[in-house]
Design an enzyme around this catalytic site. Structure first.
Site, PDB file in Angstrom:
ATOM      1  N   HIS A 128      20.271  -3.707 -17.361  1.00 12.04           N
ATOM      2  CA  HIS A 128      19.240  -4.708 -17.711  1.00 12.04           C
ATOM      3  C   HIS A 128      18.395  -4.233 -18.897  1.00 12.04           C
ATOM      4  CE1 HIS A 128      19.782  -7.224 -14.020  1.00 12.04           C
ATOM      5  NE2 HIS A 128      20.199  -6.079 -13.517  1.00 12.04           N
ATOM      6  N   ASN A 201      18.394 -11.738  -9.329  1.00 10.11           N
ATOM      7  CA  ASN A 201      19.334 -12.157 -10.362  1.00 10.11           C
ATOM      8  C   ASN A 201      19.454 -13.678 -10.353  1.00 10.11           C
ATOM      9  OD1 ASN A 201      20.035  -9.640 -11.399  1.00 10.11           O
ATOM     10  ND2 ASN A 201      21.788  -9.376 -10.023  1.00 10.11           N
TER      11      ASN A 201
HETATM   12 FE1  HDD Z   1      19.103  -3.299 -10.166  1.00  4.49          FE
HETATM   13  C1  HDD Z   1      17.214  -2.901 -12.940  1.00  4.49           C
HETATM   14  C2  HDD Z   1      18.504  -6.684 -10.231  1.00  4.49           C
HETATM   15  C3  HDD Z   1      21.335  -3.771  -7.589  1.00  4.49           C
HETATM   16  C4  HDD Z   1      19.352   0.015  -9.798  1.00  4.49           C
HETATM   17  N1  HDD Z   1      18.073  -4.548 -11.377  1.00  4.49           N
HETATM   18  C5  HDD Z   1      17.339  -4.186 -12.453  1.00  4.49           C
HETATM   19  C6  HDD Z   1      16.707  -5.336 -13.021  1.00  4.49           C
HETATM   20  C7  HDD Z   1      17.075  -6.410 -12.264  1.00  4.49           C
HETATM   21  C8  HDD Z   1      17.938  -5.908 -11.212  1.00  4.49           C
HETATM   22  C9  HDD Z   1      16.672  -7.838 -12.481  1.00  4.49           C
HETATM   23  C10 HDD Z   1      15.846  -5.352 -14.265  1.00  4.49           C
HETATM   24  C11 HDD Z   1      14.402  -5.213 -13.929  1.00  4.49           C
HETATM   25  C12 HDD Z   1      13.560  -5.318 -15.182  1.00  4.49           C
HETATM   26  O1  HDD Z   1      13.551  -6.406 -15.789  1.00  4.49           O
HETATM   27  O2  HDD Z   1      12.972  -4.315 -15.563  1.00  4.49           O
HETATM   28  N2  HDD Z   1      19.853  -4.915  -9.179  1.00  4.49           N
HETATM   29  C13 HDD Z   1      19.388  -6.207  -9.282  1.00  4.49           C
HETATM   30  C14 HDD Z   1      19.964  -6.999  -8.217  1.00  4.49           C
HETATM   31  C15 HDD Z   1      20.770  -6.189  -7.490  1.00  4.49           C
HETATM   32  C16 HDD Z   1      20.689  -4.870  -8.079  1.00  4.49           C
HETATM   33  C17 HDD Z   1      19.664  -8.465  -7.997  1.00  4.49           C
HETATM   34  C18 HDD Z   1      21.594  -6.494  -6.281  1.00  4.49           C
HETATM   35  C19 HDD Z   1      21.277  -7.365  -5.396  1.00  4.49           C
HETATM   36  N3  HDD Z   1      20.186  -2.104  -8.942  1.00  4.49           N
HETATM   37  C20 HDD Z   1      21.017  -2.487  -7.916  1.00  4.49           C
HETATM   38  C21 HDD Z   1      21.469  -1.315  -7.198  1.00  4.49           C
HETATM   39  C22 HDD Z   1      20.886  -0.244  -7.816  1.00  4.49           C
HETATM   40  C23 HDD Z   1      20.091  -0.754  -8.908  1.00  4.49           C
HETATM   41  C24 HDD Z   1      22.384  -1.335  -6.009  1.00  4.49           C
HETATM   42  C25 HDD Z   1      20.988   1.230  -7.508  1.00  4.49           C
HETATM   43  C26 HDD Z   1      21.316   1.734  -6.373  1.00  4.49           C
HETATM   44  N4  HDD Z   1      18.473  -1.722 -11.247  1.00  4.49           N
HETATM   45  C27 HDD Z   1      18.649  -0.428 -10.867  1.00  4.49           C
HETATM   46  C28 HDD Z   1      17.910   0.557 -11.760  1.00  4.49           C
HETATM   47  C29 HDD Z   1      17.226  -0.400 -12.775  1.00  4.49           C
HETATM   48  C30 HDD Z   1      17.676  -1.771 -12.325  1.00  4.49           C
HETATM   49  C31 HDD Z   1      18.755   1.656 -12.308  1.00  4.49           C
HETATM   50  C32 HDD Z   1      17.443  -0.111 -14.259  1.00  4.49           C
HETATM   51  C33 HDD Z   1      16.104  -0.140 -14.913  1.00  4.49           C
HETATM   52  C34 HDD Z   1      15.165  -0.299 -13.826  1.00  4.49           C
HETATM   53  O3  HDD Z   1      15.819  -0.326 -12.634  1.00  4.49           O
HETATM   54  O4  HDD Z   1      13.956  -0.379 -13.921  1.00  4.49           O
HETATM   55  O5  HDD Z   1      16.982   1.277 -11.023  1.00  4.49           O
END
Ligand code: HDD
Length: 756
Positions: A128, A201
């Site tokens: 993202h 999402n």
């Molecule tokens: Fe995630 C970012 C949505 C599964 C780990 N995720 C991130 C963002 C969104 C989502 C919208 C951007 C937030 C922003 O605008 O700063 N992610 C989802 C959804 C998931 C999902 C709807 C499943 C239902 N994500 C998911 C899993 C993991 C992560 C299973 C890790 C185990 N996601 C992350 C992260 C991020 C992220 C690495 C990257 C940057 C951040 O968090 O701030 O922690």
């Protein structure tokens, strides 16, 4: 406007010649602006300027405005200083031993400026990375105290400020907006009882069931590690290798290959919290809940060919769209809906509500509207707000709690953890955009970039020296729902998780014919890009378990024979509650938008019949659309009656894919001119191919004829998006055109391969 002398050129340059000037810039040669600053000038951008943020939001709807005010900076009328507040005399020249001599180490001003610059970039989000955000508010329709004690739902009309970031998933920070991808929809509610982040999402399910697989999924979809190709695309070997070996991803793949992954606008897509959450009321009773955002403008998408071309024409397409809509006062709005269900209902479903690859059909549990969210202010500063905002699924408030979804559990760890390296330490919650409106008091201390000046000797609990403060809130604070657990510690999954296909089939069967064809086209394109045929075959063998219609057409499109179907993980047959869910089609939410904010190209050239052009412009503006006169070149266009029109876009700088619909004008001379320009064919071809509404006025019918466009489609139907009219009947034609544009697109014309 007359610009003051200091604005016409860089007067500071005058100080650069000669030793005396270099030592001391002469009086009157610094750029202190004439007072008052020229008003209305686009060269002077202050906080009060309409070009910075969106100026003044409606009073009372945006509490973050006040809370962020203490850190807002405005350089109007200020002298240039170092970060230590020391006024800088010369911002042009470094300090040298003689005009042609070496630059001196002593120059702390140069070193401070360059050092800061060297560290201006922070790591981008691992997923993202590409996103855009806006401020706004959530307003509750009614109290939800029966279900939850969460602050935003306490009473009807309650306003909670929000900051919302939309994003793509796979691409890097500078990647294109219109890639085929899932879109992030992350909402930070600044509630009276702390921050609540709903990090969702635009698709209600996910690729995997357990957080253990998230790094694998992301490594597979990101550019391949040897050559860093491709950017912002899943159409490559490693993604499909992983996906085809992980049949639990099949349901999500259906959504990702559908038009859901190509939204027309962030303002026109749904949002979903995905997981089952818990709501907990004052009495400690709990129900399960899924969160849904429904856009007021309806759900609308691009088509693939269009999305690809937009990437070249305007890779900021979605960012610009959101920004411009808010600047224009067309505040995007979503309705929040809840699917509320009990443990007993959850037990009875044919799927497991802890499995993020499953949704709960709206026919089983209806979506209850509970409030609306309006985005009414653009950020002032992209980095300070959009880039530094830190969301986390574990940021919940009293009244909201987690389910045991194993994907959610992993997320609850990941988000805080990632901010520590992304934002440089454990104090990221002190960055203004992340600070709650609710007061913060605890014994956490120190760390990189600490801002708070905690007073007193006490940083521990229990204490007597601090009067026992800060004290525990007890039952008034966050209390985890006491879900009973009596199980062995294991690594594994419940049986219903192994049903990987029933809901993928439900999704496909719930689509309109045009949507199905787009899904088939999506799979065909992506799989055609693979270099390893075995992966293609493995994926096909999985799709055969979803729908033979889908698998056969994809195989046909790839010139392949159907392989053996993939053995299913779950041997027993699942009897789904329903086999078709109309709510899963994009057509279920046409929206109340009509043509508001839709961009319309009115092609013009010298000799155009001007009265009808102006009548159309007026009718479209009245309907809330954004009509632009598009000519071979910018500037003046003389109509047949001598009226001078102003072209706001050229056919070169604003290609057809950036418009939702098009008007071809009347006027023999103009049509003759347009017929000689290759761009005209491009406009007609693309608008036609992408099933957009085309209004052909008078003499312009020669242009469509030349392209071989026929009002009767090969199916025998009359094309509902191709309108012919005479300039004399322009009022009726304008209304017909507006009605047709509000249909968004005309799938009757949608042929694969395209007709033109
Ligand atoms: Fe995630 C970012 C949505 C599964 C780990 N995720 C991130 C963002 C969104 C989502 C919208 C951007 C937030 C922003 O605008 O700063 N992610 C989802 C959804 C998931 C999902 C709807 C499943 C239902 N994500 C998911 C899993 C993991 C992560 C299973 C890790 C185990 N996601 C992350 C992260 C991020 C992220 C690495 C990257 C940057 C951040 O968090 O701030 O922690």
């Amino acid at each position: 406007n007359e610009l003051s002398a200091s604005m016409r050129y860089n007067v500071n340059k005058a100080a650069e010649h000669g030793r005396d000037n270099a030592v001391s810039p002469p009086q009157g040669m610094t750029s202190e602006p004439a007072s008052p600053i020229v008003t209305g000038s686009t060269l002077s951008e202050t906080n009060a300027s309409a070009k910075v943020g969106s100026g003044v939001p409606p009073i009372g709807t945006n509490a973050t405005i006040q809370s962020l005010d203490r850190v807002r900076a405005d350089a109007t009328g200020q002298v240039l200083t170092t970060n230590q507040g020391v006024p800088i005399g010369d911002n042009q020249n470094s300090l040298k031993a003689g005009l042609r001599g070496p630059t001196l180490m002593e120059d702390f001003i140069l070193r401070e400026k360059i050092t800061h610059f060297d560290h201006e970039r922070i790591p981008e989000r691992i997923v993202h990375a590409r996103g855009s955000a806006a401020h706004g508010y959530f307003e509750a329709y009614k109290p939800l105290t029966e279900y939850t004690r969460a602050a935003p739902f306490k009473e009807a009309g309650k306003i909670t400020p929000v900051f919302v970031r939309f994003s793509t998933v796979a691409g890097e920070r500078g990647s294109t907006d219109t890639a085929r991808d899932v879109r992030g929809f992350a909402v930070k509610f600044y509630t009276d009882e702390g921050n609540w982040d709903l990090v969702g999402n635009n698709i209600p399910v996910f690729f995997i069931q357990d957080a253990m697989k998230f790094p694998d999924l992301v490594h597979a979809v990101k550019p391949e590690p040897n050559n860093a190709i491709p950017q912002a695309a899943s159409a490559h070997d490693t993604f499909w290798d992983f996906a085809s070996l992980m049949p639990e991803s099949t349901h999500m793949l259906m959504w990702a290959m559908s038009d859901r992954a190509l939204p027309r606008s962030y303002r026109m897509m749904q949002g979903f919290g995905v997981h089952s959450f818990r709501l907990v009321n004052e009495a400690g009773q709990s129900v399960f809940c899924k969160f849904h955002w429904k856009p007021k403008l309806g759900t609308h998408s691009l088509v693939w060919d269009e999305a690809v071309k937009i990437s070249g024409a305007d890779s900021d397409f979605h960012r610009r769209d959101l920004w411009e809509a808010i600047e224009a006062g067309e505040y995007p709005e979503w309705e929040l809906g809840l699917q509320i269900f009990t443990e007993e209902q959850a037990e009875s479903f044919s799927f497991d509500i802890l499995d993020s690859t499953k949704l709960i059909p709206e026919e089983l549990v209806p979506v209850m509207p509970v409030g609306r969210m309006v985005l009414n202010r653009n950020p002032d500063n992209f980095f300070a707000e959009t880039e530094q905002v830190a969301f986390c699924t574990a940021h919940v408030v009293p009244g909201i709690d987690f389910s045991n979804d194993p994907l959610l559990a992993g997320r609850n760890h990941s988000y805080v953890d990632t901010q520590i390296s992304r934002l440089g330490g454990a104090n990221f919650h002190e960055i203004p955009i992340n600070t709650p409106i609710a007061p913060v008091a605890n014994n956490q201390r120190d760390g990189h970039h600490r801002q708070t000046i905690n007073r007193g000797r006490v940083a521990y609990e229990p204490n007597s020296l601090g009067g026992g403060c800060p004290f525990q809130a007890g039952m008034k604070g966050f209390v985890s729902f006491p879900e009973p657990i009596h199980e062995d510690k294991v690594r594994g999954k419940p049986e219903k998780f192994a049903d990987h296909y029933t809901q993928a089939t439900l999704f496909f069967n719930s689509q309109t014919e045009a949507e199905k064809q787009h899904i088939i086209g999506g799979f065909r394109f992506e799989l055609s890009k693979l270099t390893v045929p075995a992966i293609r075959e493995r994926m096909l063998s999985s799709l055969m378990n979803v729908s033979m219609e889908l698998a056969t057409e994809v195989a046909d499109g790839l010139g392949m024979e159907l392989p053996e179907a993939m053995p299913k993980a779950l041997q027993i047959d699942v009897t789904p509650e329903i086999t078709v869910s109309p709510a899963l089609s994009l057509t279920a939410l046409p929206g109340e938008g009509g043509v508001r904010t839709r961009k319309i190209a009115i092609l013009v050239a010298n000799g155009v019949e001007g009265t009808s052009v102006q009548a159309l412009q007026t009718a479209l503006v009245d309907a809330g659309a954004v009509p632009l006169l598009v000519a071979p070149r910018l500037g003046k266009v003389t109509a047949a009656d001598g009226t001078v029109l102003e072209a706001q876009a050229s056919m070169e700088n604003t290609p057809p894919v950036l418009f939702d619909a098009m008007v071809l004008p009347d006027g023999e001379d103009a049509v003759a001119l347009l017929a000689r320009i290759g761009y005209t064919d491009e406009f007609i071809k693309n608008q036609y191919r992408h099933c957009k509404t085309i209004l052909v006025l008078g003499a312009s019918s020669k242009l469509t004829e030349k392209m071989g466009i026929n009002p009767t489609l090969p199916t025998g139907e009359t094309d509902p998006g191709l309108l012919f009219a005479d300039a004399s009947g322009i009022d009726a034609a304008a209304q017909q055109f507006i009605d047709a544009v509000s249909q968004h697109r005309h799938p009757a014309r949608d042929m694969d391969p395209p007709l033109i």
